[in-house]
Scaffold this motif. Structure first.
Motif, PDB file in Angstrom:
ATOM      1  N   VAL A   1      -3.095  13.944  15.733  1.00 48.87           N
ATOM      2  CA  VAL A   1      -4.525  14.152  15.977  1.00 48.87           C
ATOM      3  C   VAL A   1      -4.650  15.462  16.746  1.00 48.87           C
ATOM      4  O   VAL A   1      -4.016  15.633  17.793  1.00 48.87           O
ATOM      5  CB  VAL A   1      -5.131  12.981  16.795  1.00 48.87           C
ATOM      6  CG1 VAL A   1      -6.597  13.236  17.081  1.00 48.87           C
ATOM      7  CG2 VAL A   1      -4.945  11.666  16.047  1.00 48.87           C
TER       8      VAL A   1
ATOM      9  N   LEU B   1       0.413   6.569  24.118  1.00 51.95           N
ATOM     10  CA  LEU B   1       0.107   7.683  23.220  1.00 51.95           C
ATOM     11  C   LEU B   1       0.901   8.909  23.658  1.00 51.95           C
ATOM     12  O   LEU B   1       0.909   9.254  24.842  1.00 51.95           O
ATOM     13  CB  LEU B   1      -1.399   7.995  23.264  1.00 51.95           C
ATOM     14  CG  LEU B   1      -1.856   9.229  22.506  1.00 51.95           C
ATOM     15  CD1 LEU B   1      -1.739   9.023  21.003  1.00 51.95           C
ATOM     16  CD2 LEU B   1      -3.308   9.574  22.856  1.00 51.95           C
TER      17      LEU B   1
ATOM     18  N   SER C   1      -7.430   8.753  17.901  1.00 55.94           N
ATOM     19  CA  SER C   1      -6.078   8.433  18.378  1.00 55.94           C
ATOM     20  C   SER C   1      -6.024   7.025  18.969  1.00 55.94           C
ATOM     21  O   SER C   1      -5.030   6.323  18.806  1.00 55.94           O
ATOM     22  CB  SER C   1      -5.587   9.482  19.381  1.00 55.94           C
ATOM     23  OG  SER C   1      -6.538   9.703  20.360  1.00 55.94           O
TER      24      SER C   1
ATOM     25  N   VAL D   1       1.811   8.120  16.894  1.00 51.35           N
ATOM     26  CA  VAL D   1       0.761   9.148  16.932  1.00 51.35           C
ATOM     27  C   VAL D   1       1.082  10.221  17.976  1.00 51.35           C
ATOM     28  O   VAL D   1       1.551   9.899  19.073  1.00 51.35           O
ATOM     29  CB  VAL D   1      -0.611   8.514  17.298  1.00 51.35           C
ATOM     30  CG1 VAL D   1      -1.721   9.550  17.232  1.00 51.35           C
ATOM     31  CG2 VAL D   1      -0.937   7.339  16.402  1.00 51.35           C
TER      32      VAL D   1
ATOM     33  N   LYS E   1      -3.524   4.300  17.448  1.00 54.11           N
ATOM     34  CA  LYS E   1      -2.500   3.768  18.361  1.00 54.11           C
ATOM     35  C   LYS E   1      -2.613   2.248  18.477  1.00 54.11           C
ATOM     36  O   LYS E   1      -1.599   1.542  18.531  1.00 54.11           O
ATOM     37  CB  LYS E   1      -2.688   4.446  19.721  1.00 54.11           C
ATOM     38  CG  LYS E   1      -1.506   4.423  20.635  1.00 54.11           C
ATOM     39  CD  LYS E   1      -0.314   5.179  20.110  1.00 54.11           C
ATOM     40  CE  LYS E   1       0.953   4.553  20.675  1.00 54.11           C
ATOM     41  NZ  LYS E   1       2.171   4.970  20.002  1.00 54.11           N
TER      42      LYS E   1
ATOM     43  N   LEU F   1      -0.935  13.395  19.954  1.00 53.30           N
ATOM     44  CA  LEU F   1      -2.214  14.063  20.203  1.00 53.30           C
ATOM     45  C   LEU F   1      -1.928  15.478  20.714  1.00 53.30           C
ATOM     46  O   LEU F   1      -1.185  15.645  21.687  1.00 53.30           O
ATOM     47  CB  LEU F   1      -3.021  13.275  21.245  1.00 53.30           C
ATOM     48  CG  LEU F   1      -4.351  13.876  21.686  1.00 53.30           C
ATOM     49  CD1 LEU F   1      -5.371  13.822  20.563  1.00 53.30           C
ATOM     50  CD2 LEU F   1      -4.904  13.127  22.898  1.00 53.30           C
TER      51      LEU F   1
ATOM     52  N   SER G   1      -5.643   4.772  25.558  1.00 55.96           N
ATOM     53  CA  SER G   1      -4.554   5.223  24.676  1.00 55.96           C
ATOM     54  C   SER G   1      -3.286   5.518  25.481  1.00 55.96           C
ATOM     55  O   SER G   1      -2.181   5.269  25.007  1.00 55.96           O
ATOM     56  CB  SER G   1      -4.966   6.491  23.926  1.00 55.96           C
ATOM     57  OG  SER G   1      -6.061   6.222  23.104  1.00 55.96           O
TER      58      SER G   1
END
Lengths: 468, 112
Positions: free
Chosen positions: A8, A184, A19, A29, A23, A31, A179
């Motif tokens: 992302v 994340l 995201s 993922v 997630k 970011l 996140s």
């Protein structure tokens, strides 16, 4: 080489929501954010420090044209949600109907969008300001409107007024924090230069020289950077030719009584008598912003320091017919933005300014300083409005904007749209746009509520169709 | 470095309109950082313009940035009256940011 399932790009409202839902679905993922990892409490809202640390180009980004239009973009963890006033609106049924008709945008019936709007209204505690907190500067706008029999509303915001601090429910405060709890992965201060696809894998190359790899890319870098990345990557169909913004003109008013206080923030009332063509509302009116507004009135900047408690700034914003074009210059990261405001839009802006001045005098203003580059342009009474504002040279009008969108419109109309109805870039497998770039036309309102609604709709559609 | 000195000369002259304090280093720092933040095409135009104005606003053999404060302010006002497009943008940049910075922390006025 590590290949993520999804990358992302951008952590503003579009990227934060994308995201989070990816997630939450237990995907791998990454970011990527161009700005720094800063939270709400790291800078004072609307301060010099915030300008330097959280705004793209320090807040000095300009759309070139006659007149030029400065605009601000967030460049930090949470993007625009960190620096705006947190104002929330839903898109009107008329606008959605236009998107369905002109852009052939599918599946936007009221019932299905309502679910997304209601989700954010609950999650971000979208609410009205408690009556005892509404600033006098805001009440004055309502009083002026009432005297003129104009419709005026208090606009809800994503604020949790029960919290002692960090009341604004920004992305860093909400979806990004959630996140982070879901582990994340994030990288900061990396600006994406271009994308390349090879053997079904997307390669993301940054200006800093780093590379990242994923099966899917979600571009959520905002209405200027998202199309720039696409254009630098050689993907240009209907990209960057229809950037839209809300040209806004301001006026600062002096009243007899004290109406402004330290930390007042952005007052909450808006006049919607003339909407969607013209909206009138309150603007940030701290001493530095007042002095900036009055810096062209040679003898009045120090006047602002002595009288700031009796002064406040207001705006007239239009829903324009003009749109801007993004022009990439090879080897550089700052695109040029060209915006030619039509004569009709200029006339609309001046009409909005006249209405705003009329409203301010009705509310009891003693002097009004319209944002026109002429130090003599001060109005002392409502009688002067028509004659003084009848023929203003467009070069002298000082405009600004805070809402940018529409540079990669979504829908099924191949003549107008850059993506399908759910943000997948036309002709590209695994490449999606999921930010304000998708919004087809101007809402005449703050677009963040609608942007979040579509971001959730699109990412859930992606997850459903991937898993189904 | 020359650009920094020219910027400093503009900020000190303009800042004096807004405040009686003697030290405008915070304002110079802010304006210069904002200049560095500008998109490259504005930065290039502003740098050229700064160098050009430093010479164009000469008094005798003194470039603009070496002149007395009062003289600089006088020249800035005359330049503003000429109402030239890009020069106006340049002055608006200094004017707005200097005012914003001075009033961001008015308590510092007392520092002298």
């Amino acid at each position: 080489m590590r290949v993520f399932q999804d990358i992302v790009v951008g952590s503003g409202p579009g990227g934060a929501i994308t995201s989070y839902f990816l997630k939450k679905a237990d995907r791998d993922v990454l970011l990527i954010e161009a700005g720094s990892r800063l939270f709400q409490q790291d800078t004072v809202a609307f301060s010099k420090d915030e300008m330097l640390r959280k705004y793209w180009n320090g807040g000095l980004t300009v759309a070139l044209g006659n007149p030029k239009i400065p605009f601000v973009l967030g460049k930090c963890f949470g993007g625009g949600s960190e620096i705006n006033a947190g104002i929330y609106h839903r898109a009107s049924p008329e606008v959605l109907e236009e998107w369905a008709r002109r852009f052939q945008l599918r599946d936007i019936d009221e019932a299905s969008l309502n679910e997304h709007y209601e989700y954010f209204e609950k999650e971000l505690t979208v609410s009205s300001m408690p009556d005892n907190l509404i600033p006098k500067a805001s009440r004055l706008l309502a009083e002026g409107a009432s005297k003129l029999n104009w419709k005026c509303f208090e606009v809800p915001r994503w604020f949790d007024y029960d919290k002692p601090e960090n009341q604004k429910q920004t992305m860093s405060e909400t979806f990004l924090s959630r996140s982070i709890e879901l582990d994340l992965e994030m990288v900061f201060e990396k600006t994406v230069r271009r994308l390349k696809q090879k053997n079904g894998i997307w390669h993301v190359v940054s200006f800093e020289g780093d590379s990242y790899h994923a099966e899917n890319i979600f571009l959520c870098a905002g209405a200027v950077q998202t199309p720039s990345i696409l254009m630098r990557s050689g993907i240009g169909r209907n990209v960057g030719r229809s950037l839209q913004l809300h040209p806004t003109i301001k006026a600062t008013a002096l009243f007899d009584d004290e109406i402004n206080t330290e930390g007042m923030g952005v007052p909450v009332h808006q006049v919607r008598e003339f909407s969607p063509a013209i909206s009138l509302g309150c603007s940030i009116s701290s001493l530095p912003y007042l002095s900036l507004a009055l810096s062209e009135f040679e003898n009045y900047t120090t006047f602002a320091r002595e009288n700031w408690k009796k002064m406040s700034t207001y705006y007239a914003m239009i829903r324009p017919e003009s749109c801007a074009r993004i022009i990439n210059i090879p080897f550089t990261r700052d695109p040029v933005i060209r915006y030619d405001l039509s004569d009709r839009d200029v006339a609309n802006l001046l009409s909005g300014l006249k209405k705003l001045c009329q409203l301010l005098f009705a509310a009891g203003a003693r002097k009004v300083f319209p944002s026109i580059l002429d130090e003599k342009f001060i109005l002392d009474s409502a009688d002067e409005i028509e004659s003084r504002l009848a023929n203003v040279d467009r070069k002298l009008i000082q405009l600004m904007s805070i809402h940018l969108f529409g540079s990669c419109p979504m829908g099924e109309n191949p003549a107008l749209c850059a993506t399908d109805s759910y943000g997948r870039v036309s002709g590209q497998h695994g490449l999606y746009v999921n930010d304000a770039s998708l919004l087809c036309t101007s809402l005449g309102l703050n677009p963040q509520g609608t942007l979040m609604c579509f971001a959730r709709r699109n990412v859930l559609h992606f997850l459903e169709t991937r898993n189904g | 470095m020359l650009i920094y000195h020219i910027f400093s000369a503009f900020v000190y002259a303009i800042g004096r309109q807004y405040s009686d304090k003697k030290n405008f280093n915070a304002e110079v720092d802010f304006v210069y950082r904002q200049y560095r933040n500008l998109p490259w095409y504005f930065r290039a135009v502003f740098a050229c313009l700064a160098l050009l104005l430093d010479l164009a606003l000469m008094k005798g053999l003194l470039p603009f940035h070496r002149q007395q404060l009062r003289e600089r302010l006088h020249r800035i006002k005359r330049l503003k009256r000429l109402n030239l497009g890009v020069t106006n943008d340049f002055l608006t940049f200094f004017n707005g940011l200097t005012a914003f910075s001075v009033y961001s922390d008015p308590s510092r006025d007392a520092d002298g």
